[in-house]
Design a protein around this motif. Structure first.
Motif, PDB file in Angstrom:
ATOM      1  N   UNK A 162       0.834  -1.198   0.000  1.00 49.15           N
ATOM      2  CA  UNK A 162       0.000   0.000   0.000  1.00 49.15           C
ATOM      3  C   UNK A 162       0.876   1.258   0.000  1.00 49.15           C
ATOM      4  N   UNK A 163       0.278   2.357  -0.437  1.00 46.60           N
ATOM      5  CA  UNK A 163       0.897   3.696  -0.375  1.00 46.60           C
ATOM      6  C   UNK A 163       2.190   3.806  -1.174  1.00 46.60           C
ATOM      7  N   UNK A 164       2.270   3.109  -2.296  1.00 49.17           N
ATOM      8  CA  UNK A 164       3.454   3.237  -3.140  1.00 49.17           C
ATOM      9  C   UNK A 164       3.598   4.644  -3.696  1.00 49.17           C
ATOM     10  N   UNK A 165       2.479   5.307  -3.908  1.00 51.81           N
ATOM     11  CA  UNK A 165       2.509   6.656  -4.477  1.00 51.81           C
ATOM     12  C   UNK A 165       3.113   7.677  -3.519  1.00 51.81           C
ATOM     13  N   UNK A 166       3.235   7.316  -2.224  1.00 49.29           N
ATOM     14  CA  UNK A 166       3.797   8.240  -1.236  1.00 49.29           C
ATOM     15  C   UNK A 166       5.327   8.233  -1.247  1.00 49.29           C
ATOM     16  N   UNK A 170      12.658   5.813  -6.840  1.00 45.53           N
ATOM     17  CA  UNK A 170      13.809   5.075  -6.334  1.00 45.53           C
ATOM     18  C   UNK A 170      13.474   4.358  -5.030  1.00 45.53           C
ATOM     19  N   UNK A 171      12.733   5.019  -4.133  1.00 47.02           N
ATOM     20  CA  UNK A 171      12.394   4.414  -2.849  1.00 47.02           C
ATOM     21  C   UNK A 171      11.523   3.172  -3.024  1.00 47.02           C
ATOM     22  N   UNK A 172      10.507   3.279  -3.872  1.00 49.43           N
ATOM     23  CA  UNK A 172       9.641   2.123  -4.072  1.00 49.43           C
ATOM     24  C   UNK A 172      10.376   1.033  -4.835  1.00 49.43           C
ATOM     25  N   UNK A 176      10.702  -2.820  -3.505  1.00 46.72           N
ATOM     26  CA  UNK A 176      10.253  -3.959  -4.309  1.00 46.72           C
ATOM     27  C   UNK A 176      11.415  -4.901  -4.633  1.00 46.72           C
ATOM     28  N   UNK A 177      12.598  -4.338  -4.887  1.00 50.83           N
ATOM     29  CA  UNK A 177      13.769  -5.170  -5.160  1.00 50.83           C
ATOM     30  C   UNK A 177      14.134  -5.999  -3.929  1.00 50.83           C
ATOM     31  N   UNK A 178      14.019  -5.410  -2.754  1.00 48.56           N
ATOM     32  CA  UNK A 178      14.309  -6.125  -1.512  1.00 48.56           C
ATOM     33  C   UNK A 178      13.299  -7.243  -1.280  1.00 48.56           C
ATOM     34  N   UNK A 179      12.019  -6.949  -1.491  1.00 49.95           N
ATOM     35  CA  UNK A 179      10.982  -7.968  -1.307  1.00 49.95           C
ATOM     36  C   UNK A 179      11.198  -9.142  -2.244  1.00 49.95           C
ATOM     37  N   UNK A 233      18.020  -2.230  -9.986  1.00 48.71           N
ATOM     38  CA  UNK A 233      18.027  -2.893  -8.684  1.00 48.71           C
ATOM     39  C   UNK A 233      17.946  -1.871  -7.551  1.00 48.71           C
ATOM     40  N   UNK A 234      18.069  -0.575  -7.871  1.00 52.49           N
ATOM     41  CA  UNK A 234      17.883   0.519  -6.915  1.00 52.49           C
ATOM     42  C   UNK A 234      18.755   0.353  -5.668  1.00 52.49           C
TER      43      UNK A 234
END
Length: 338
Positions: A162-166, A170-172, A176-179, A233-234
């Motif tokens: 949730x709240x990806x738009x916040x 680069x942060x998202x 996602x790369x970590x998950x 990979x951010x």
């Protein structure tokens, strides 16, 4: 339990977001859906004064039909509910401090799905929080929030962020790369693209909940990332260390205590040079909590010692040097030089 009754484990923290997902599941199953709140009585939290992440944002609850407080009672309750013709789907809203492995052990793997909810804004604050979770079940153990969150993500079939738009791109991307690095099996959606019908038709990953199967998949992904240069990979990197020799556990313990902050997740299998036992080891973030599980899988090890590191801009050379110092042969050579 009958095969007609399907189950969804719902993990994560934000009550509002859980309510959103539960409503979608209930709409999919109409009136034949039953919701259980699982809140273990064997867990308490010791708050770290001055921690940036308030627990009030982590612990909440949603409407449910009944509450269960013990791991042992889950199986009998499921058997009872599944025998009722009026119930076709059961949702277990799992309290965020619960032990997901103990819950899974209580449930049949047939028709079992696991959905984990993440608030993108709060994820890293909760992951690196220093609040302590005390679990009095079997033996007394202490955990961090990051350890519980990691356990739940690594067991999940589907992750809804949730709240990806916040967050910035680069942060998202980093999140996602970590998950994907810690749970390669899972489907990751946001609150708009999550479709409970797709999840219902998708085969559950009960086998993937095995420590060893998940570790093998994480290793394969780490190897593939080394062979292909990823443009997006951010900053999230993975490193797989292997060596075909037993390791000195006392030196490995010292290595883990000084593990760089850039390493968010470490897990591995190794043969102890003293006991000759094959052991699975796991560590999350800066926590020095080490969980060892003695296995009989020596014949399945590609190497006698293998460790997987997941983090941000990992210094591979430094990790390799320090790990090599943990092996008996290197220790003997150092003593000769003295």
């Amino acid at each position: 339990m009958t095969t007609q009754t399907s189950l969804t484990l719902l993990t994560g923290s934000n009550a509002k977001q859980k309510r959103n997902v539960i409503e979608k599941l209930q709409h999919t199953h109409f009136e034949q859906c039953f919701t259980i709140l699982f809140r273990p009585s064997s867990v308490q939290v010791v708050e770290k004064e001055g921690d940036f992440f308030p627990l009030s944002r982590f612990i909440g609850e949603v409407n449910h039909h009944i509450e269960v407080n013990g791991y042992e009672t889950l199986s009998s309750i499921f058997d009872d509910l599944s025998s009722r013709n009026s119930i076709h789907h059961i949702i277990v809203d799992v309290h965020p401090l619960s032990d997901i492995h103990l819950i899974v052990e209580c449930l049949p793997s047939t028709n079992l799905k696991h959905l984990h909810i993440i608030d993108a804004k709060d994820f890293w604050f909760s992951y690196f929080s220093e609040h302590v979770i005390k679990q009095q079940y079997g033996e007394d153990l202490d955990y961090t929030l990051g350890e519980k969150i990691t356990e739940q993500i690594e067991c999940a079939d589907t992750i809804v962020v949730f709240n990806q738009s916040k967050l910035s791109e680069r942060q998202i991307g980093e999140l996602l790369a970590f998950l994907h690095a810690i749970q390669p099996f899972a489907v990751v959606n946001d609150e708009h693209t999550y479709d409970p019908t797709f999840m219902e038709n998708r085969k559950g990953l009960a086998g993937a909940r095995s420590h060893h199967m998940l570790f093998d998949m994480q290793k394969k992904q780490a190897i593939s990332r080394c062979n292909v240069r990823l443009l997006y990979d951010f900053g999230i990197s993975t490193y797989l260390f292997t060596r075909d020799e037993p390791i000195d556990f006392s030196r490995l313990e010292q290595f883990l205590i000084t593990l760089p902050a850039e390493v968010f997740r470490m897990k591995g299998k190794y043969v102890d040079s003293n006991t000759k036992e094959t052991t699975f080891i796991s560590q999350v973030g800066s926590s020095v909590q080490v969980e060892t599980i003695v296995t009989q899988e020596k014949s399945h090890l590609s190497y006698l010692s293998e460790f997987l590191f997941i983090g941000s801009e990992i210094d591979v050379e430094q990790l390799t040097t320090k790990l090599n110092e943990c092996f008996t042969e290197n220790v003997a050579n150092q003593r000769k030089q003295l």
